[in-house]
Scaffold this active site. Structure first.
Site, mmCIF file in Angstrom:
data_model
loop_
_atom_site.group_PDB
_atom_site.id
_atom_site.type_symbol
_atom_site.label_atom_id
_atom_site.label_comp_id
_atom_site.label_asym_id
_atom_site.label_seq_id
_atom_site.Cartn_x
_atom_site.Cartn_y
_atom_site.Cartn_z
ATOM 1 N N ARG A 49 0.853 -1.186 0.000
ATOM 2 C CA ARG A 49 0.000 0.000 0.000
ATOM 3 C C ARG A 49 0.886 1.232 0.000
ATOM 4 O O ARG A 49 1.772 1.363 0.852
ATOM 5 C CB ARG A 49 -0.888 -0.005 1.250
ATOM 6 N N TYR B 24 -2.837 12.275 7.063
ATOM 7 C CA TYR B 24 -3.217 11.097 7.830
ATOM 8 C C TYR B 24 -2.566 9.857 7.219
ATOM 9 O O TYR B 24 -2.638 9.631 6.020
ATOM 10 C CB TYR B 24 -4.746 10.938 7.800
ATOM 11 N N ASP C 128 -5.010 3.914 -0.084
ATOM 12 C CA ASP C 128 -6.120 4.176 0.833
ATOM 13 C C ASP C 128 -6.457 5.664 0.800
ATOM 14 O O ASP C 128 -5.604 6.509 1.122
ATOM 15 C CB ASP C 128 -5.704 3.762 2.262
ATOM 16 N N HIS D 46 -8.785 6.896 2.657
ATOM 17 C CA HIS D 46 -9.203 7.216 4.028
ATOM 18 C C HIS D 46 -10.502 8.005 4.100
ATOM 19 O O HIS D 46 -10.608 8.962 4.872
ATOM 20 C CB HIS D 46 -8.082 7.961 4.768
ATOM 21 N N GLU E 70 -8.898 2.084 -1.707
ATOM 22 C CA GLU E 70 -9.679 1.834 -0.487
ATOM 23 C C GLU E 70 -10.391 3.083 0.015
ATOM 24 O O GLU E 70 -9.835 4.186 -0.054
ATOM 25 C CB GLU E 70 -8.708 1.322 0.590
ATOM 26 N N GLU F 14 -13.642 -1.038 6.580
ATOM 27 C CA GLU F 14 -12.924 -1.304 7.834
ATOM 28 C C GLU F 14 -13.684 -0.756 9.041
ATOM 29 O O GLU F 14 -13.458 -1.199 10.160
ATOM 30 C CB GLU F 14 -11.494 -0.746 7.780
ATOM 31 N N ARG G 201 -13.567 -5.000 3.584
ATOM 32 C CA ARG G 201 -12.422 -4.685 4.440
ATOM 33 C C ARG G 201 -12.685 -4.950 5.925
ATOM 34 O O ARG G 201 -11.927 -4.509 6.791
ATOM 35 C CB ARG G 201 -12.055 -3.209 4.256
ATOM 36 N N GLU H 81 -4.142 -7.497 5.238
ATOM 37 C CA GLU H 81 -3.276 -6.367 5.590
ATOM 38 C C GLU H 81 -2.389 -6.801 6.756
ATOM 39 O O GLU H 81 -2.853 -7.426 7.716
ATOM 40 C CB GLU H 81 -4.136 -5.175 6.011
ATOM 41 N N TRP I 115 -15.878 14.269 6.103
ATOM 42 C CA TRP I 115 -15.677 12.828 5.948
ATOM 43 C C TRP I 115 -15.317 12.197 7.267
ATOM 44 O O TRP I 115 -15.034 12.829 8.233
ATOM 45 C CB TRP I 115 -14.588 12.497 4.924
HETATM 46 O O1 KDG Z 1 -7.673 2.832 13.669
HETATM 47 C C1 KDG Z 1 -7.598 3.417 12.406
HETATM 48 C C2 KDG Z 1 -6.563 2.722 11.591
HETATM 49 O O2 KDG Z 1 -6.732 1.353 11.773
HETATM 50 C C3 KDG Z 1 -6.686 3.058 10.144
HETATM 51 O O3 KDG Z 1 -6.165 4.325 9.941
HETATM 52 C C4 KDG Z 1 -5.864 2.130 9.327
HETATM 53 O O4 KDG Z 1 -7.026 2.835 7.352
HETATM 54 C C5 KDG Z 1 -6.323 2.046 7.917
HETATM 55 C C6 KDG Z 1 -5.897 0.846 7.211
HETATM 56 O O5 KDG Z 1 -6.366 0.649 6.112
HETATM 57 O O6 KDG Z 1 -5.094 0.100 7.783
HETATM 58 MG MG MG Z 2 -7.953 1.882 5.616
#
Ligand code: KDG
Ligand code: MG
Length: 435
Positions: free
Chosen positions: A179, A191, A243, A245, A269, A295, A316, A372, A435
Site C-alpha cells: 500500500r 493522515y 487508501d 481514508h 480503499e 474497515e 475490508r 493487511e 468525511w
Molecule cells: O484505527 C484506524 C486505523 O486502523 C486506520 O487508519 C488504518 O485505514 C487504515 C488501514 O487501512 O489500515
Molecule cells: Mg484503511
C-alpha cells in the site's frame, strides 16, 4: 451419586438425571465444560490493546481481541460491566448461541463498541474450541483451502523519493503487495503518513486528538503523480494498493478512480465515507478501479447493499470489529455469491490475537484475497506470543490448537494504558471536514 433404589419406573426425574450424570461422568464423555472466569486486560506495549481472557472449569483459556482504536476503555467497560458477568456458567462450546445471545439479547444491536465486544467473546470461544479439540481453528472451519495467505504492508514517504525508498524496503522484506501513501505538497500533515519515518501510528498519545489541516484538491492533484511514480518504479508485477481514508465526495472519488485506472491498482480503499452507500453507484458508473470498503463497518447488514449491488470488489471488515470469526464468515459467504472477496483490516491496532483469527479465516475461506499486515511494535511481541508467522510476503496461522496466541499477563502489566486518539481534520478555512 447417593443410592438410587427401586425399579426405573418408580424413579423421579431428579434421580434419572443424577444416574445419567454419574454414568456419563464415569465414562468421561459428554460432560459440559463451563466458563468460570472472564477478564479484561488493557495493556499498552507500544500502543493500546484490549484483550479478553475466558477461562473454563476444565482449565482451558481462550483469548479475544477487543481493541477499538481511540475508544479502548469504552469496550473494556462494556465487556467488564455488561458481558463478562453474563458469560459465567455458560457452555463455552456454544459459540453460535452465545453470539446470538449477546447480539440479539442486548436490544441495542450493532455499533462498534457492541460488535467489538461480541467479536472478542467469539474469538475467545473459538480459541477454546480449538484447544479442546486439539486442532488449529482453521481446521474447525473446514480446513485449509490454500497453503498460505497473501499479505500486503504499508509503504509511506513524505515525498516521492522517500515513498520509493519505503517501497524498496517493503520489497526487501518479501512483500509482493504494497500500500503506497505519500505526503501532499503544501500540507504539513497527512493522515497515515509520517514526516520523519516510514513507520506510522495514526493514533497520537495524549488526552485529545491532534487537529490537522486537509486540502482534498491538493491531494487529488498529487496522489496520481505519486502512485504513477510507484508503478513506474516497481513494474507491472507488484500489487499496489492505495487508501483514500474516506476523504472524497462521490465525484472526486470517480475522478480519482479514472485517473488511477492505467496504474492497475490491486484496490483503491475507502474513497468515500460510505455511510451513504447509494453514492457509490456514481463512482462505479465512472470507473473500473477495484474498490475496497468497510474497515469501519461492523455487521453483515452494513455490507448488504455494498455487496448485493456490487458496489465494491473487496470487503475490508476486521475480524474483531465485525463480530468475530462467526460473523466475518457470514459476511464472506454473502460476498462470495457476488464474486466479492475479503481483504480484512489488519493495522497495528488490530492486535496479534485478531490477526491470528483473521489468518485462520483466510486459510479456510475460498473468497479470501489478501490480509493487511502492518506489523507490531517490538514490545507487543513480548506480550503476545503467537504461532502465526510471516515469510516471503505471506502469513500462516501455524498449527497450534486454537488461535495459537498466548498473552503474557506478567509482561502486559508493565505497559499501562495511555490515552491516545486518532487525529481530526479541518479544511483550510477552519471548518471540520465532512468525511
Ligand atoms: O484505527 C484506524 C486505523 O486502523 C486506520 O487508519 C488504518 O485505514 C487504515 C488501514 O487501512 O489500515
Ligand atoms: Mg484503511
Amino acid at each position: 451419586m447417593a443410592n438410587v433404589q427401586g425399579s426405573a419406573r418408580s424413579w423421579s426425574n431428579t434421580q434419572r438425571v443424577a444416574l445419567v450424570e454419574e454414568l456419563v461422568g464415569k465414562a468421561g464423555i459428554g460432560v459440559q465444560d463451563r466458563i468460570v472466569a472472564a477478564e479484561v486486560l488493557v495493556t499498552s506495549p507500544g500502543r493500546n490493546y484490549v484483550t479478553l481472557k475466558i477461562t473454563t472449569a476444565e482449565g482451558l483459556t481462550g483469548w479475544g481481541d477487543a481493541t477499538l482504536n481511540g475508544r479502548e476503555l469504552a469496550v473494556a467497560a462494556y465487556l467488564r460491566d455488561h458481558v463478562c458477568p453474563l458469560l459465567i456458567g455458560r457452555d463455552p462450546a456454544r459459540i453460535e448461541d452465545t453470539w446470538q445471545y449477546l447480539y440479539r439479547g442486548v436490544y441495542w444491536r450493532r455499533g462498534p463498541v457492541t460488535m467489538t465486544s461480541v467479536g472478542a467473546v467469539d474469538l475467545a470461544l473459538w480459541d477454546i474450541k480449538g484447544k479442546s479439540a486439539g486442532q488449529p481453528v482453521y481446521q474447525l472451519l473446514g480446513g485449509a483451502v490454500r497453503d498460505r495467505i497473501l499479505s500486503y504492508t504499508h509503504a509511506t514517504g513524505w515525498d516521492v523519493p522517500a515513498l520509493l525508498d519505503s517501497i524498496d524496503a517493503a520489497r526487501e522484506r518479501g512483500f509482493q503487495a504494497i500500500r503506497a501513501q505519500s505526503g501532499v505538497p503544501g500540507l504539513d500533515t497527512v493522515y497515515g503518513v509520517s514526516r520523519a519515518s516510514a513507520a506510522y501510528e495514526p493514533a497520537g498519545r495524549g488526552t485529545a486528538p491532534t487537529e490537522e489541516v486537509w486540502d482534498t484538491d491538493a491531494y487529488l492533484r498529487h496522489a496520481p503523480v505519486a502512485l504513477a511514480a510507484a508503478r513506474e518504479h516497481v513494474g507491472p508485477e507488484v500489487a499496489l494498493l492505495h487508501d483514500a481514508h474516506h476523504r472524497l465526495n462521490p465525484n472526486q472519488a470517480a475522478r480519482l478512480g479514472k485517473a488511477l485506472e492505467p496504474l492497475d491498482l490491486f484496490w483503491l480503499e475507502d474513497v468515500t465515507p460510505a455511510e451513504n452507500q447509494e453514492v457509490l453507484r456514481h463512482v462505479r458508473r465512472h470507473t473500473t478501479v477495484p474498490l475496497a470498503i468497510g474497515e469501519v463497518f461492523t455487521t453483515i447488514w452494513e455490507f448488504q447493499q455494498l455487496i448485493t449491488e456490487q458496489l465494491i470488489d473487496f470487503v475490508r471488515a476486521a475480524v474483531t470489529h465485525a463480530g468475530g470469526i462467526s460473523h466475518l464468515r457470514r459476511i464472506a459467504a454473502l460476498a462470495e455469491v457476488w464474486q466479492i472477496r475479503l481483504g480484512p483490516h489488519g493495522p497495528s491496532d488490530v492486535s496479534p490475537v485478531a490477526l491470528a483469527a483473521s489468518v485462520h479465516v483466510g486459510l479456510a475461506t475460498p473468497n479470501f484475497a489478501i490480509q493487511e499486515y502492518m506489523g507490531y511494535p517490538d514490545a507487543a511481541h513480548e506480550v503476545f506470543h503467537h504461532a502465526w508467522s510471516y515469510a516471503d510476503g505471506h502469513l500462516h496461522p501455524g498449527d497450534e490448537p486454537g488461535l495459537g496466541v498466548h498473552v503474557d499477563e506478567a509482561v502486559a502489566v508493565r505497559f499501562p494504558y495511555e490515552p491516545a486518539y486518532l487525529p481530526v481534520a479541518r479544511r483550510r478555512d477552519g471548518s471540520m471536514t465532512d468525511w
